[in-house]
Motif scaffolding. Structure first.
Motif, PDB file in Angstrom:
ATOM      1  N   GLN A  13       0.997  -1.339   0.002  1.00 20.58           N
ATOM      2  CA  GLN A  13      -0.303   0.101   0.137  1.00 20.58           C
ATOM      3  C   GLN A  13       0.667   1.224  -0.110  1.00 20.58           C
ATOM      4  OE1 GLN A  13      -2.340  -0.503   3.387  1.00 20.58           O
ATOM      5  NE2 GLN A  13      -3.852  -1.047   1.888  1.00 20.58           N
ATOM      6  N   ALA A  14       0.482   2.847  -0.586  1.00 18.63           N
ATOM      7  CA  ALA A  14       1.239   3.885  -0.832  1.00 18.63           C
ATOM      8  C   ALA A  14       1.380   4.563   1.330  1.00 18.63           C
ATOM      9  CB  ALA A  14       0.179   5.013  -0.695  1.00 18.63           C
ATOM     10  N   GLY A  15       2.804   4.615   0.953  1.00 20.11           N
ATOM     11  CA  GLY A  15       3.592   4.354   2.335  1.00 20.11           C
ATOM     12  C   GLY A  15       4.272   3.423   3.240  1.00 20.11           C
ATOM     13  N   GLY A  16       4.049   2.405   2.736  1.00 21.07           N
ATOM     14  CA  GLY A  16       4.791   1.240   3.158  1.00 21.07           C
ATOM     15  C   GLY A  16       6.631   1.045   2.223  1.00 21.07           C
ATOM     16  N   SER A  17       6.466  -0.061   2.759  1.00 22.22           N
ATOM     17  CA  SER A  17       8.581  -0.076   2.221  1.00 22.22           C
ATOM     18  C   SER A  17       8.335  -1.921   2.117  1.00 22.22           C
ATOM     19  CB  SER A  17       9.247  -0.015   3.747  1.00 22.22           C
ATOM     20  OG  SER A  17       8.777   1.771   4.420  1.00 22.22           O
ATOM     21  N   LEU A  18       9.468  -1.642   1.233  1.00 22.08           N
ATOM     22  CA  LEU A  18      10.437  -2.849   0.786  1.00 22.08           C
ATOM     23  C   LEU A  18      11.638  -2.505   0.152  1.00 22.08           C
ATOM     24  CD1 LEU A  18       7.462  -3.728  -2.188  1.00 22.08           C
ATOM     25  CD2 LEU A  18       7.409  -4.912  -0.694  1.00 22.08           C
ATOM     26  N   ARG A  19      11.991  -3.920   0.630  1.00 18.69           N
ATOM     27  CA  ARG A  19      13.780  -4.145   0.687  1.00 18.69           C
ATOM     28  C   ARG A  19      13.400  -5.464  -1.018  1.00 18.69           C
ATOM     29  NH1 ARG A  19      18.357  -6.277   4.393  1.00 18.69           N
ATOM     30  NH2 ARG A  19      17.809  -8.326   3.945  1.00 18.69           N
ATOM     31  N   LEU A  20      14.776  -4.624  -1.755  1.00 21.64           N
ATOM     32  CA  LEU A  20      14.500  -5.778  -2.877  1.00 21.64           C
ATOM     33  C   LEU A  20      15.977  -5.800  -2.496  1.00 21.64           C
ATOM     34  CD1 LEU A  20      12.951  -3.086  -5.672  1.00 21.64           C
ATOM     35  CD2 LEU A  20      12.088  -5.093  -4.230  1.00 21.64           C
ATOM     36  N   SER A  21      16.424  -6.643  -3.153  1.00 25.94           N
ATOM     37  CA  SER A  21      17.649  -7.529  -3.158  1.00 25.94           C
ATOM     38  C   SER A  21      18.376  -7.768  -4.466  1.00 25.94           C
ATOM     39  CB  SER A  21      17.669  -8.621  -2.149  1.00 25.94           C
ATOM     40  OG  SER A  21      17.709  -8.386  -1.590  1.00 25.94           O
ATOM     41  N   CYS A  22      19.314  -8.060  -4.874  1.00 28.00           N
ATOM     42  CA  CYS A  22      20.528  -8.355  -5.988  1.00 28.00           C
ATOM     43  C   CYS A  22      21.737  -8.204  -5.457  1.00 28.00           C
ATOM     44  CB  CYS A  22      20.813  -7.039  -6.765  1.00 28.00           C
ATOM     45  SG  CYS A  22      21.729  -6.905  -8.126  1.00 28.00           S
ATOM     46  N   TYR A  80      21.260  -3.396  -1.912  1.00 29.91           N
ATOM     47  CA  TYR A  80      19.461  -4.105  -1.099  1.00 29.91           C
ATOM     48  C   TYR A  80      19.235  -2.504  -2.146  1.00 29.91           C
ATOM     49  CZ  TYR A  80      20.872  -7.591   1.742  1.00 29.91           C
ATOM     50  OH  TYR A  80      21.655  -9.162   2.092  1.00 29.91           O
ATOM     51  N   LEU A  81      17.789  -2.252  -2.130  1.00 26.19           N
ATOM     52  CA  LEU A  81      17.663  -1.049  -2.466  1.00 26.19           C
ATOM     53  C   LEU A  81      16.280  -1.401  -1.434  1.00 26.19           C
ATOM     54  CD1 LEU A  81      16.990   1.513  -3.905  1.00 26.19           C
ATOM     55  CD2 LEU A  81      15.650   0.501  -4.904  1.00 26.19           C
ATOM     56  N   GLN A  82      16.192  -0.361   0.096  1.00 28.59           N
ATOM     57  CA  GLN A  82      15.572   0.484   0.900  1.00 28.59           C
ATOM     58  C   GLN A  82      13.904   0.871  -0.001  1.00 28.59           C
ATOM     59  OE1 GLN A  82      14.775  -2.274   3.270  1.00 28.59           O
ATOM     60  NE2 GLN A  82      12.984  -0.355   3.988  1.00 28.59           N
ATOM     61  N   MET A  83      13.023   0.647   0.273  1.00 33.11           N
ATOM     62  CA  MET A  83      13.047   1.620   0.017  1.00 33.11           C
ATOM     63  C   MET A  83      11.433   1.599   0.721  1.00 33.11           C
ATOM     64  SD  MET A  83      11.737  -0.067  -4.371  1.00 33.11           S
ATOM     65  CE  MET A  83      10.418  -1.228  -3.365  1.00 33.11           C
ATOM     66  N   ASN A  84      11.301   3.067   1.156  1.00 37.22           N
ATOM     67  CA  ASN A  84      10.597   3.427   1.948  1.00 37.22           C
ATOM     68  C   ASN A  84       9.453   4.736   1.243  1.00 37.22           C
ATOM     69  OD1 ASN A  84      11.098   1.922   4.143  1.00 37.22           O
ATOM     70  ND2 ASN A  84      12.800   3.922   4.603  1.00 37.22           N
ATOM     71  N   SER A  85       7.797   4.932   2.154  1.00 30.41           N
ATOM     72  CA  SER A  85       7.183   5.658   2.241  1.00 30.41           C
ATOM     73  C   SER A  85       6.531   5.798   0.575  1.00 30.41           C
ATOM     74  CB  SER A  85       7.713   7.089   2.228  1.00 30.41           C
ATOM     75  OG  SER A  85       7.846   7.491   3.292  1.00 30.41           O
ATOM     76  N   LEU A  86       6.912   4.622  -0.296  1.00 30.96           N
ATOM     77  CA  LEU A  86       6.245   4.305  -1.177  1.00 30.96           C
ATOM     78  C   LEU A  86       4.419   4.869  -2.137  1.00 30.96           C
ATOM     79  CD1 LEU A  86       7.515   0.192  -1.288  1.00 30.96           C
ATOM     80  CD2 LEU A  86       7.802   2.189  -2.788  1.00 30.96           C
TER      81      LEU A  86
END
Length: 122
Positions: A13-22, A80-86
């Protein structure tokens, strides 16, 4: 040859976070720059963030500055790509890339992953 595998995408949801890994195999990231790019439907692939591994220097697109953070784990040879406040406009397929681009914010990378989908609902 470097093989890159992205993971960590999903629906949030908007406002949430995800962390991508490579994760890289074949060679270590130590002599490369590693970048994250994204491509939304009907749009060109665009730069998101990059890290020059040996220098630890990071770069961000203006649209994600202050919300996304790129980081590394030397032992795991993973970025990693930490994505906040999506936001809904962050919805795209996110790609990891590695190489020795002259300018880290361009698409001049040698190796690319297959991408991971990130969908942000409003």
């Amino acid at each position: 040859q470097v093989q890159l595998v992205e993971s960590g995408g999903g629906l949030v949801q908007a406002g949430g976070s995800l962390r991508l890994s490579c994760a890289a195999s074949g060679r270590t990231f130590s002599s490369y720059a590693v970048g994250w790019f994204r491509q939304a439907p009907g749009k060109e692939r665009e730069f998101v963030a990059a890290l020059r591994w040996s220098l630890g220097t990071s770069y961000y697109a203006d649209s994600v500055k202050g919300r996304f953070t790129i980081s590394r784990d030397n032992a795991k040879n993973t970025v990693y790509l930490q994505m906040n406040s999506l936001k809904p406009e962050d919805t795209a397929v996110y790609y990891c890339a590695a190489g020795r681009p002259l300018v880290a914010t361009t698409k001049s990378y040698d190796y690319w992953g297959l991408g991971t989908q990130v969908t942000v609902s409003s």
